[in-house]
Design a protein around this motif. Structure first.
Motif, short mmCIF file in Angstrom:
data_model
loop_
_atom_site.label_atom_id
_atom_site.label_comp_id
_atom_site.label_asym_id
_atom_site.label_seq_id
_atom_site.Cartn_x
_atom_site.Cartn_y
_atom_site.Cartn_z
N THR A 254 1.08 -20.69 27.31
CA THR A 254 -0.12 -20.04 26.59
C THR A 254 -1.33 -21.03 26.89
O THR A 254 -1.17 -22.12 26.85
N LYS A 255 -2.43 -20.37 26.86
CA LYS A 255 -3.68 -21.28 26.92
C LYS A 255 -4.09 -21.89 25.61
O LYS A 255 -4.55 -21.12 24.82
N TYR B 157 3.12 -17.39 32.43
CA TYR B 157 1.86 -17.91 31.69
C TYR B 157 1.11 -16.54 31.33
O TYR B 157 0.78 -15.74 32.03
N VAL C 276 0.42 -25.64 36.24
CA VAL C 276 1.40 -24.66 35.95
C VAL C 276 2.49 -24.13 36.84
O VAL C 276 3.82 -24.30 36.72
N PRO D 134 -2.10 -16.24 29.24
CA PRO D 134 -3.31 -17.13 28.64
C PRO D 134 -3.51 -16.38 27.35
O PRO D 134 -4.25 -17.12 26.59
N GLU E 106 -0.34 -19.06 20.87
CA GLU E 106 0.67 -19.91 21.29
C GLU E 106 1.68 -19.94 20.29
O GLU E 106 2.86 -20.49 20.70
N LYS F 26 -1.51 -29.42 32.01
CA LYS F 26 -2.55 -29.05 32.37
C LYS F 26 -2.42 -27.82 33.04
O LYS F 26 -1.43 -27.73 33.93
N GLU F 27 -3.63 -26.93 33.21
CA GLU F 27 -3.28 -25.63 33.81
C GLU F 27 -3.19 -25.67 35.22
O GLU F 27 -2.47 -24.92 35.70
N GLU F 28 -3.73 -26.70 35.99
CA GLU F 28 -3.53 -26.86 37.36
C GLU F 28 -1.92 -27.23 37.84
O GLU F 28 -1.72 -26.97 38.92
N MET G 147 -5.42 -27.75 26.75
CA MET G 147 -4.58 -27.48 27.61
C MET G 147 -3.52 -26.28 27.55
O MET G 147 -3.59 -25.77 26.34
N VAL G 148 -2.86 -26.14 28.60
CA VAL G 148 -1.68 -25.14 28.46
C VAL G 148 -0.50 -25.52 27.58
O VAL G 148 -0.14 -26.68 27.77
#
Length: 572
Positions: free
Chosen positions: A388-389, A360, A436, A362, A366, A432-434, A393-394
């Motif tokens: 990437t962020k 990741y 990853v 961030p 992207e 979603k980041e959570e 969302m990621v």
């Protein structure tokens, strides 16, 4: 540790050589590329455009043509929705030029990588409805957009999908169930009931097949399709398709035309990169021209690359070509920063122990994730995904190795992602980041790669003494071009070579020039590109060296000398 493996495919190389007037070594190289029967060999060496399969073999092509002809007669508005990479841009250009030539009221929209994301989305459908669009034609996307196509149909729109990506599916008790969007026509050779013999086409060539059938139905001269061949070649190489079968013929013929293209934008891009004085090769497309076309979709908007292809004046084309070339230089610098950051994480954290690398970054743009993933995959020979962020969302892009189907492994983690798609060797996703960390954990938990799978494999075509090399053989090797994925540059090997001399060249000390001698006393010039200091230090005191190599003719100041380019080496 690298594994050097000699290709062991068998055939009567002497007989093949005699029949086609080629050296038996060339016959062996062709066999190593899985070209076997006599007709396949002939097509490989001498195949022409008129041998390509009929577009009517492709499922839904005729249905799509009928829909388009009716919409054109009714003066309905058509919108082409493409993609922001080289294949998507070229696909969009082929369709807009082809449809307008057939009399269509058509326009285009290439999604913005950051604002829109990949492919067709609900807000793009809403925009099309508000703009009075009656029919949407996708290119290089759409096959994975089930919900979006359903929405378009509910709003009364007609949808034609042209795509080349894998068909999404889900696993059920009864086996694999394909998930096809409810479009009015789907033109994608990957459909299991599609009779088109070549399944490895890029999106632009799929679009070209549709335009070919449309021109035929409209009575437009077939000769007008010739200008699309060079574009099909650019997209095929740029999207890293296998250069085998039909793709090989398309690229070979397209590259011939590219040096004297009538497209003003391509002509100025060639000039901006100093390539106007010689033939354009697959290397130039893959590593010089293609990245410039891709650069606008990465750092700006892909609409700029489309404008280049559509440019009507040399002044406009020259300005756009200069802008894209400059953008590509910026892209190179940003890519290097991202690559170094990824390497530090692999080298300094526990992530480096994973068999499937997920990193990741961030702050990384992207648009560079795929390039960085490819570079790191090459360095560690592991499947690699860079996340990437994004704005909401990621987002991620992955590159794989031959023994790991990235697309199939993503399917197993489909519940963690908002969107995904791709090929066995490359894929893109939104998550979603959570999710990853769970995504990284699940990929590695499911992974069945062994140490043998992860060891880089160097496939040697022919263990060949350097004394066998001559100018005629090197010139015959050029019959195998264009080189690329699926038709790689031949690799030869010899062991027991003595190093007679060595020196380092280049201001970055990244070139080593040396003389090697075999047991017969044959002396050959050799060159090595890479960490030249380390290379020379390792070989200067060894008894002998084993190398894999590629032979070439070095032309300098009117002189021609044979030399080998060293690819890999082992001190003995």
């Amino acid at each position: 540790m690298e594994r050097w493996v000699v290709a062991a495919k068998r055939a009567d190389f002497a007989a093949i050589g005699k029949e086609f007037g080629i050296d038996p070594v060339i016959a062996r190289l062709i066999r190593n590329r899985d070209v076997q029967d006599r007709d396949e060999i002939r097509r490989y060496l001498y195949g022409k455009v008129d041998e390509l399969a009929s577009p009517h073999l492709m499922k839904d092509v005729d249905k799509a043509v009928e829909i388009l002809r009716n919409k054109i007669k009714e003066k309905k508005r058509i919108r082409i929705i493409g993609d922001y990479d080289i294949d998507g841009v070229v696909s969009t250009f082929i369709l807009i030029k082809g449809l307008k030539r057939a009399g269509a009221l058509a326009d285009t929209y290439i999604p913005d990588r950051v604002a829109d994301g990949y492919g067709i989305h609900e807000h793009l459908i809403e925009r099309a409805v508000n703009d009075g669009i009656d029919i949407i034609v996708t290119c290089d996307n759409g096959i994975a957009a089930y919900n979006e196509i359903t929405m378009a149909k509910e709003k009364g729109m007609t949808v034609i999908i042209t795509d080349h990506h894998e068909i999404p599916y889900k696993e059920t008790e009864d086996g694999r169930e394909l998930i096809l969007p409810p479009a009015d026509a789907i033109v994608n050779p990957k459909q299991p009931d599609c009779n088109y013999p070549e399944k490895r086409l890029c999106g632009a060539v799929v679009a070209l097949k549709l335009v070919t059938a449309l021109y035929e139905a409209c009575g437009i001269p077939e000769k007008e399709l010739e200008d699309f061949l060079e574009l099909g070649a650019i997209a095929t190489v740029g999207d890293v398709m296998d250069l085998q079968g039909e793709n090989r013929i398309l690229v070979k013929e397209g590259l011939k035309r590219l040096s004297h293209t009538s497209n003003k934008g391509l002509r100025e891009l060639i000039r901006a990169n100093g390539l106007e004085d010689g033939p354009i090769t697959a290397y130039h497309v893959g590593f010089v021209l293609g990245p410039c076309i891709n650069a606008s979709g990465r750092l700006d908007t892909a609409a700029r690359s489309l404008k280049l292809l559509c440019a009507e004046t040399e002044d406009e084309a020259a300005k756009l070509a200069g802008d894209l070339t400059a953008l590509n230089q910026s892209r190179k610098a940003l890519t290097e920063e991202g690559k170094e950051a990824a390497i530090r994480i692999v080298e300094e954290t526990e992530i480096g122990q994973d068999r499937v690398l997920v990193i990741y970054l961030p702050d990384c743009h992207e648009s560079l994730a795929g390039i960085i993933a490819g570079r790191i995959r090459e360095k560690y020979n592991k499947p690699f995904t860079v996340l990437t962020k994004g704005e909401t969302m990621v987002k991620g892009s992955g590159r794989s190795i031959e023994s790991y189907s990235m697309f199939e492994e993503l399917v197993k983690c489909g519940d963690l992602m908002e969107q995904y798609g791709g090929h066995p060797m490359a894929a893109g996703l939104s998550i979603k980041e959570e999710n990853v960390e769970e995504f990284r954990r699940r990929l590695n938990e499911n992974c069945t790669l062994t140490e043998k799978d992860l060891a880089p494999k160097i496939l040697i075509d022919v263990p060949m003494p350097v004394s066998y090399i001559n100018k005629e053989l090197v010139e015959e090797i050029s019959l195998l071009e264009p080189f690329g994925k699926g038709n790689t540059k031949p690799i030869f090997a010899q062991k027991g070579l003595r190093v007679l001399s060595s020196r380092i060249l280049g201001k970055n000390r990244n070139v080593a020039k040396l003389q090697l001698s075999d047991s017969t006393g044959c002396v050959v010039e050799a060159v090595y590109f890479g960490e030249a200091d380390e290379f020379v230090d390792r070989i200067k005191n060894c008894g002998s060296v084993a190398v894999t190599y590629y032979p070439e003719i070095n032309r300098y100041q009117g002189r021609e000398t044979l030399q080998i380019v060293i690819r890999n080496y082992i001190t003995e």
